[in-house]
Design a protein around this motif. Sequence first.
Motif, PDB file in Angstrom:
ATOM      1  N   LYS A  59       0.916  -1.116  -0.172  1.00 45.35           N
ATOM      2  CA  LYS A  59      -0.012   0.017   0.018  1.00 45.35           C
ATOM      3  C   LYS A  59       0.945   1.431  -0.087  1.00 45.35           C
ATOM      4  O   LYS A  59       1.923   1.331   0.887  1.00 45.35           O
ATOM      5  N   ILE A  94      -6.842  -9.556  11.287  1.00 44.61           N
ATOM      6  CA  ILE A  94      -6.354  -8.659  10.443  1.00 44.61           C
ATOM      7  C   ILE A  94      -5.246  -9.128   9.526  1.00 44.61           C
ATOM      8  O   ILE A  94      -4.530 -10.174  10.141  1.00 44.61           O
ATOM      9  N   PRO A  95      -4.826  -8.667   8.395  1.00 43.83           N
ATOM     10  CA  PRO A  95      -3.373  -8.949   7.690  1.00 43.83           C
ATOM     11  C   PRO A  95      -2.169  -8.671   8.608  1.00 43.83           C
ATOM     12  O   PRO A  95      -2.277  -7.619   9.290  1.00 43.83           O
ATOM     13  N   CYS A 121     -13.256 -10.696  -1.809  1.00 45.04           N
ATOM     14  CA  CYS A 121     -13.594  -9.606  -1.059  1.00 45.04           C
ATOM     15  C   CYS A 121     -15.225  -9.773  -0.803  1.00 45.04           C
ATOM     16  O   CYS A 121     -16.062  -9.971  -1.958  1.00 45.04           O
ATOM     17  N   ASN A 226     -14.501  -4.090   2.640  1.00 52.47           N
ATOM     18  CA  ASN A 226     -13.275  -3.931   3.509  1.00 52.47           C
ATOM     19  C   ASN A 226     -13.322  -5.402   4.475  1.00 52.47           C
ATOM     20  O   ASN A 226     -12.632  -5.224   5.590  1.00 52.47           O
ATOM     21  N   ALA A 236     -10.709 -11.748   7.337  1.00 52.13           N
ATOM     22  CA  ALA A 236      -9.618 -10.672   7.672  1.00 52.13           C
ATOM     23  C   ALA A 236     -10.580  -9.489   7.520  1.00 52.13           C
ATOM     24  O   ALA A 236     -11.305  -9.384   6.601  1.00 52.13           O
ATOM     25  N   ILE A 238      -9.624  -5.296   6.572  1.00 52.98           N
ATOM     26  CA  ILE A 238      -8.732  -4.493   5.936  1.00 52.98           C
ATOM     27  C   ILE A 238      -9.104  -2.955   5.984  1.00 52.98           C
ATOM     28  O   ILE A 238     -10.202  -2.743   6.237  1.00 52.98           O
ATOM     29  N   ASP A 239      -8.191  -2.106   5.617  1.00 55.38           N
ATOM     30  CA  ASP A 239      -8.386  -0.681   5.441  1.00 55.38           C
ATOM     31  C   ASP A 239      -8.866  -0.143   6.913  1.00 55.38           C
ATOM     32  O   ASP A 239      -9.938   0.120   7.014  1.00 55.38           O
TER      33      ASP A 239
END
Length: 328
Positions: A59, A94-95, A121, A226, A236, A238-239
């Motif tokens: 990212k 989470i990652p 997703c 997300n 998971a 994300i963001d």
Amino acid sequence: MESLTKNRQSLDTLRAMIERAYGVDQVPEGDTFASELSYGLFNAVYRICLRDGAEVVLKIAPPAGVPVLTREHQMMRNEIAAMALIERESTVPIPRVDFVDLSAELCDADFFFMEYVDALCFGIEAEAGDLPDDVVVAGHEHLGALNKDLNQIVGPHFGPLAGPGFATWREAATAMFGDVLADGKNADVDLGWDYDVVEGLFAAHAAVLDLVLVPRLVEVDLWAKNSMMREGRIVAIIDHERAMFGDPLMEAGLTGLDLPSFPDPAPFARGFGLTDLTPAERTRRHLYTLWLAVTMLVETTYRGQGPEQYRWACEQLDIAMALLGRSR
């Protein structure tokens, strides 16, 4: 999705980033090691295949000279801090973060590498109609439960994770809402309403914010898109870049309580543990909808979005104003 804030980099720069993060032995050969994950609206995000075949995600924050909203300055650092907090104080998946670079030496922005989650997703699959209805409902319930778990993390103050901190939620929310209005004014965004009217309407109802006494971690941007799903379960989140300490009632999964164009909030609310709202809670939710609507409208200029998105955002603001008693 296209946005003025996406900081795309050359393959040579991506190779340099990989070398710094994972070492020269992991720099891939050829030119097909990177593919852009394009559905976000703020950062540039790449799926990277390292030389040994392992996959990771990169990212990259917006370029230094691109205008962003006040709360979006150094937002990647906010995401990194939120992920560290979540990893330390919850079991929400989470990652894993592998490497962070805040030096701006390889490009003009912060960047970080994290684990690639081999999953779909949830929001994209649901929107495309590729998931059975029962899986979609269960997914939103699971998302609500995970969001509730995140809200159990308590912060030292109200407001942005790194500060400035506020002693009360009313002070924090009023200041951050004021920042969005100032951003709109600075960019000459036409809200379709007088700025003073919008600001005054928020202030007229802000006393209900004093009922929020505990500064809880709030994701703010936890939409279905997300979250990552595998075999019908979310694996998971994300963001986390917009996370703050505030009121869980402002979570994105509840937006459909006020705005019909957003997903049905009932499954999320069940997982979240939310039943009937008191009048004060409903007013708080309306204030957060107003805040979101103004943000979405101002963003259309900062992201370089077209007239269709602008018109839609204007409609959402009209709905939010009416919820608080101000109709045209």
